[in-house]
Design an enzyme around this catalytic site. Structure first.
Site, mmCIF file in Angstrom:
data_model
loop_
_atom_site.group_PDB
_atom_site.id
_atom_site.type_symbol
_atom_site.label_atom_id
_atom_site.label_comp_id
_atom_site.label_asym_id
_atom_site.label_seq_id
_atom_site.Cartn_x
_atom_site.Cartn_y
_atom_site.Cartn_z
ATOM 1 N N ARG A 34 11.452 -0.243 11.762
ATOM 2 C CA ARG A 34 10.149 -0.246 12.415
ATOM 3 C C ARG A 34 10.115 -1.294 13.511
ATOM 4 O O ARG A 34 10.417 -2.464 13.276
ATOM 5 C CB ARG A 34 9.035 -0.516 11.394
ATOM 6 C CG ARG A 34 8.588 0.731 10.677
ATOM 7 C CD ARG A 34 7.514 0.457 9.662
ATOM 8 N NE ARG A 34 6.313 -0.168 10.192
ATOM 9 C CZ ARG A 34 5.155 -0.202 9.547
ATOM 10 N NH1 ARG A 34 5.063 0.372 8.350
ATOM 11 N NH2 ARG A 34 4.118 -0.796 10.069
ATOM 12 N N ARG A 45 0.049 -8.674 13.935
ATOM 13 C CA ARG A 45 -0.617 -7.739 13.009
ATOM 14 C C ARG A 45 -1.525 -8.506 12.051
ATOM 15 O O ARG A 45 -2.626 -8.056 11.725
ATOM 16 C CB ARG A 45 0.422 -6.905 12.258
ATOM 17 C CG ARG A 45 1.047 -5.839 13.166
ATOM 18 C CD ARG A 45 2.384 -5.348 12.659
ATOM 19 N NE ARG A 45 2.296 -4.618 11.419
ATOM 20 C CZ ARG A 45 3.319 -4.442 10.584
ATOM 21 N NH1 ARG A 45 4.506 -4.972 10.861
ATOM 22 N NH2 ARG A 45 3.166 -3.763 9.483
ATOM 23 N N ARG A 60 -9.652 0.562 9.141
ATOM 24 C CA ARG A 60 -9.132 -0.739 9.537
ATOM 25 C C ARG A 60 -10.122 -1.511 10.401
ATOM 26 O O ARG A 60 -9.835 -2.612 10.839
ATOM 27 C CB ARG A 60 -7.870 -0.520 10.352
ATOM 28 C CG ARG A 60 -6.585 -1.001 9.672
ATOM 29 C CD ARG A 60 -5.473 -0.709 10.646
ATOM 30 N NE ARG A 60 -4.221 -1.300 10.367
ATOM 31 C CZ ARG A 60 -3.223 -0.733 9.701
ATOM 32 N NH1 ARG A 60 -3.406 0.439 9.139
ATOM 33 N NH2 ARG A 60 -2.073 -1.344 9.590
ATOM 34 N N LYS A 111 0.830 -1.215 0.000
ATOM 35 C CA LYS A 111 0.000 0.000 0.000
ATOM 36 C C LYS A 111 0.863 1.263 0.000
ATOM 37 O O LYS A 111 0.581 2.197 -0.727
ATOM 38 C CB LYS A 111 -0.933 0.024 1.229
ATOM 39 C CG LYS A 111 -1.869 -1.181 1.308
ATOM 40 C CD LYS A 111 -2.913 -1.034 2.419
ATOM 41 C CE LYS A 111 -2.337 -1.006 3.827
ATOM 42 N NZ LYS A 111 -1.692 -2.274 4.254
ATOM 43 N N ARG A 138 11.625 -6.038 4.839
ATOM 44 C CA ARG A 138 11.487 -4.617 5.143
ATOM 45 C C ARG A 138 12.051 -4.318 6.535
ATOM 46 O O ARG A 138 12.691 -3.293 6.746
ATOM 47 C CB ARG A 138 10.009 -4.207 5.072
ATOM 48 C CG ARG A 138 9.792 -2.715 5.273
ATOM 49 C CD ARG A 138 8.362 -2.320 5.046
ATOM 50 N NE ARG A 138 7.528 -2.573 6.206
ATOM 51 C CZ ARG A 138 6.207 -2.370 6.245
ATOM 52 N NH1 ARG A 138 5.580 -1.940 5.179
ATOM 53 N NH2 ARG A 138 5.517 -2.620 7.343
#
Ligand code: AMP
Length: 200
Positions: free
Chosen positions: A142, A153, A97, A22, A136
């Site tokens: 992160r 998640r 969400r 996204k 990532r």
């Protein structure tokens, strides 16, 4: 207040699980369509970095991979829109969400005298998502890109976010987009749908 200038807005929700691409596609889409970018995840990370009251409230929840409260999300979105009163439209990434947030979005767009044009959902198999997020994590810095938090998640996504897809499906507004292939191929698929929706 904002109603008269907002009539021709193009509003898009880019939907999909963590790691669906996204953020990458959003950067290209906002450039193509000159949209205001509302990424609730990015905005929350900025609040945490600046250690604002809101950032401090959200931090622990995000680091566990859980969803922060609708109240916090509503506040950051309202603040962003208030700072940018004249925009060609809005691209929402990572919002809504939860079904409750889909209702929030409806109310928000109504207040802007506008509507949602399309909800595009990037579909990617879960094993690919996990690989992408672990990769990532090596560079993103992160705190939530570790395997344990990623799995949390995904769980949150299944429990709370997947029903949002169903909500829009029932309204006839849900469009699935194959989220594998090159960045350019996926971008083409997205823009084809957006151009169709914008013409309606
Ligand atoms: P993202 O960058 O979209 O993956 O978001 C990172 C984290 O921020 C999520 O795992 C949630 O903890 C939080 N977050 C982002 N957007 C929302 C939202 N719309 N509602 C609740 N929590 C959110």
């Amino acid at each position: 207040m904002l109603s008269n200038t907002m009539k021709a807005m193009l509003n898009i929700v880019l939907f999909g699980p963590p790691g669906a691409g996204k953020g990458t596609q959003s950067q290209k889409l906002i450039e193509r369509y000159r949209l205001l970018y509302i990424s609730t995840g990015d905005m929350l990370r900025e609040e945490i970095k600046a250690q604002t009251e809101l950032g401090k409230q959200a931090q622990a929840t995000i680091e566990r991979g859980e969803l922060v409260s609708d109240d916090l999300i509503g506040r950051i979105i309202e603040a962003k829109i208030a700072r940018e009163p004249e925009v060609a439209g809005i691209l929402f990434d990572g919002f809504p969400r939860k079904v409750s947030q889909a209702h929030m979005l409806e109310a928000l767009l109504e207040k802007l005298n506008s509507r949602l044009h399309c909800m595009l959902s990037l579909e990617v198999p879960q094993d690919v998502l996990l690989q992408r997020l672990l990769e990532r994590g090596k560079v993103s810095g992160r705190a939530d890109d570790t395997e344990e938090v990623i799995l949390n998640r995904f769980k949150e996504y299944e429990a709370k976010t997947a029903p949002v897809a169903e909500y829009y499906r029932q309204k006839g507004m849900y469009t699935a987009i194959k989220g594998t292939g090159t960045v350019e191929e996926i971008f083409e698929r997205l823009t084809a749908e957006i151009d169709k929706a914008a013409a309606k």
